[in-house]
Design an enzyme around this catalytic site. Structure first.
Site, PDB file in Angstrom:
ATOM      1  CE1 TYR A 141      -3.294  -2.842  -0.035  1.00 25.43           C
ATOM      2  CE2 TYR A 141      -3.590  -2.571   2.254  1.00 25.43           C
ATOM      3  CZ  TYR A 141      -4.453  -3.302   1.102  1.00 25.43           C
ATOM      4  OH  TYR A 141      -5.176  -3.860   1.279  1.00 25.43           O
ATOM      5  CE  LYS A 192       3.723 -17.865  -0.900  1.00 22.12           C
ATOM      6  NZ  LYS A 192       2.875 -18.572  -1.092  1.00 22.12           N
ATOM      7  CG  ASP A 224       0.609 -20.116   1.543  1.00 22.88           C
ATOM      8  OD1 ASP A 224       1.192 -19.523   2.035  1.00 22.88           O
ATOM      9  OD2 ASP A 224       1.095 -20.513   0.168  1.00 22.88           O
ATOM     10  CG  ASP A 248      -6.342  -4.478   4.240  1.00 23.45           C
ATOM     11  OD1 ASP A 248      -7.801  -4.364   5.047  1.00 23.45           O
ATOM     12  OD2 ASP A 248      -6.306  -4.280   2.695  1.00 23.45           O
ATOM     13  CG  ASP A 252     -11.972  -7.557   6.902  1.00 23.03           C
ATOM     14  OD1 ASP A 252     -11.037  -7.150   7.718  1.00 23.03           O
ATOM     15  OD2 ASP A 252     -12.603  -6.710   5.986  1.00 23.03           O
TER      16      ASP A 252
END
Ligand code: IPM
Ligand code: MN
Length: 356
Positions: A141, A192, A224, A248, A252
Site C-alpha cells: 500500500y 512470503k 497462505d 489487511d 478480516d
C-alpha cells in the site's frame, strides 16, 4: 479526585458511521465519568460526505484539529459511489492519516467473546485470542496513489516496499505487545519469504530483532498457510506481525472467526498521533435502520482508553462487554449484525458498567 482531561477529535464517518460512533461515545462518556476522566469532544468533518461538500476528504483545518487532539476517534468513511477520477474511493482516509501522520502500527485484536456465533465449529472463548500487528505505512500500500498505468492502457503496476526502519519499528512493537499482553508470549512472523526477496528481507530483520526479546517465543509462517491456520488452529497465535496488505486481508479473516468485522476494532498508532476506528466499512445499505452493530466502535474506544494511559478504565469497559455477552443481553446474528438493534447493545453494556 483530580479530573484528567483529554481532547478527542471525532470523525462521525459515512453510512452507519454516525450511529455507531454516537453509540460508542455514550458508552465512553459513562466509562470516563466513573473513572474521573473528562473527554472533550470536537467534531471534525472528513470522509466521503466532506469530499462531496468541499472537494476534499480532510481539509487542512480538519487535519490540524486532529493533530491538536490527544486522540482521534473515527467512524468508517467512504461511500462506494463517491470516487476519485482514477476510480479509487474518495472518502477513504487511510493514506491521509496513516502516511500523513506516520501511524505505523495498525493493532487489531481478534478475540472470541462468549456466546458469539462463530463460523468455526467447536471453538470456545480462549481458543481465539490474538492480535494483528499490521505494518501501516509501507508494504504494497506504499504504492497508494503511485501505481503506474502503462501508456498502452493495457497494464498497471503497484510496487511493494519493505524498508529496514519500517520493519524494525513494527517488529519491535509486536514484541513489546507480546510482553504487554502477557498471553502466550509468542510473536508469529507472517510473510512470503519463500517467493519474494522483500519478504526474505522482512524475515531477516525479524530474526535480528527477536534476539532482543529472549523471553518471547518466535514462530514463522507463510501467509497462505497463515490463512489456513487462522481457521484450523487459531490457538497457535498470540501476536502476529506482517506487511500492510497481508495484515489487511488476514485481519478480516480473523474477524470472520469471532463473529465478523462488526466486533473488530483497530488502533492506528505512531510516535505522536493515533486514531481509533472500526475495521469495517461504512455499510451504507444498513445506515439509518438502527440495526448496525456498535461493538466495533465501542471496542475502538477501549483501545483509545489504553492509548491514553487509562488501562483500568479500558479493562472495566472490556469486562462490561464480556459480562453483557455472558448475560446474553448482547445477541449477534451469524452475520455479526445486532439482533436487537444498536441501542440494545448500548443499553446492555451501559447496564454492566453501572453494576460494576
Ligand atoms: C482497513 C481498510 C482500508 C485499508 C481501506 C478502506 C483503505 O480496508 O482499514 O483495513 O485498506 O487499509
Ligand atoms: Mn481492510
Amino acid at each position: 479526585m483530580t479530573i484528567k482531561r483529554y481532547t478527542i477529535a471525532v470523525i462521525l464517518g459515512d453510512g452507519i458511521g454516525p450511529e455507531i460512533v454516537q453509540a460508542a461515545l455514550s458508552i465512553l462518556q459513562q466509562v470516563a465519568t466513573s473513572a474521573g476522566l473528562t473527554l472533550e469532544l470536537t467534531e471534525v468533518e472528513a470522509g466521503a460526505a466532506a469530499y462531496q461538500k468541499y472537494g476534499d476528504n480532510l481539509s487542512v483545518e480538519a487535519l490540524e484539529t486532529c493533530k491538536q487532539a490527544d486522540a482521534i476517534f473515527k467512524g468508517p468513511t467512504g461511500l462506494p459511489h463517491v470516487r476519485l477520477p482514477d476510480g479509487t474511493e474518495a472518502g477513504v482516509l487511510g493514506g491521509r492519516f496513516r502516511n500523513g501522520l506516520d501511524l505505523y502500527v495498525n493493532l487489531r485484536p481478534i478475540k472470541l467473546y462468549p456466546n458469539v456465533p462463530t463460523a468455526l465449529a467447536n471453538r470456545q472463548p480462549g481458543d481465539i485470542d490474538w492480535v494483528m500487528v499490521r505494518e501501516n505505512t509501507e508494504g504494497l500500500y506504499a504504492s497508494r496513489g503511485n501505481g503506474i498505468v502503462a501508456t498502452s492502457g493495457q497494464a498497471a503496476t503497484d510496487t511493494l516496499m519493505i524498508t529496514r526502519v519500517g520493519s524494525e519499528r513494527i517488529i519491535r512493537y509486536a514484541f513489546e505487545e507480546a510482553r504487554r499482553r502477557n498471553g502466550k508470549k509468542r510473536v508469529t512472523c507472517v510473510d512470503k519469504s519463500n517467493v519474494l526477496r522483500s519478504f526474505a528481507f522482512f524475515r531477516q530483520i525479524f530474526k535480528e530483532i527477536a534476539v532482543e526479546y529472549p523471553d518471547i517465543e518466535t514462530d514463522f509462517i507463510y501467509v497462505d498457510a497463515a490463512a489456513q491456520a487462522i481457521v484450523l488452529e487459531p490457538e497457535r497465535f498470540d501476536v502476529m506481525v506482517t506487511e500492510n496488505m497481508f495484515g489487511d486481508i488476514l485481519s478480516d479473516l480473523g474477524g470472520a472467526t469471532i463473529g465478523g468485522v462488526g466486533v473488530c476494532a483497530g488502533a492506528n498508532i505512531g510516535q505522536n498521533y493515533a486514531y481509533f476506528e472500526p475495521i469495517h466499512g461504512s455499510a451504507p445499505g444498513l445506515a439509518g435502520k438502527g440495526i448496525a452493530n456498535p461493538l466495533s466502535a465501542i471496542l475502538a474506544g477501549r483501545l483509545m482508553l489504553d492509548y491514553l494511559g487509562q488501562p483500568e478504565a479500558a479493562a472495566r469497559l472490556e469486562q462490561a462487554i464480556e459480562q453483557a455477552f455472558i448475560a446474553k443481553t448482547i445477541v449477534l446474528r451469524p452475520d455479526g449484525s445486532a439482533e436487537k438493534g444498536t441501542q440494545a447493545i448500548v443499553e446492555a453494556v451501559s447496564h454492566q458498567l453501572s453494576k460494576a
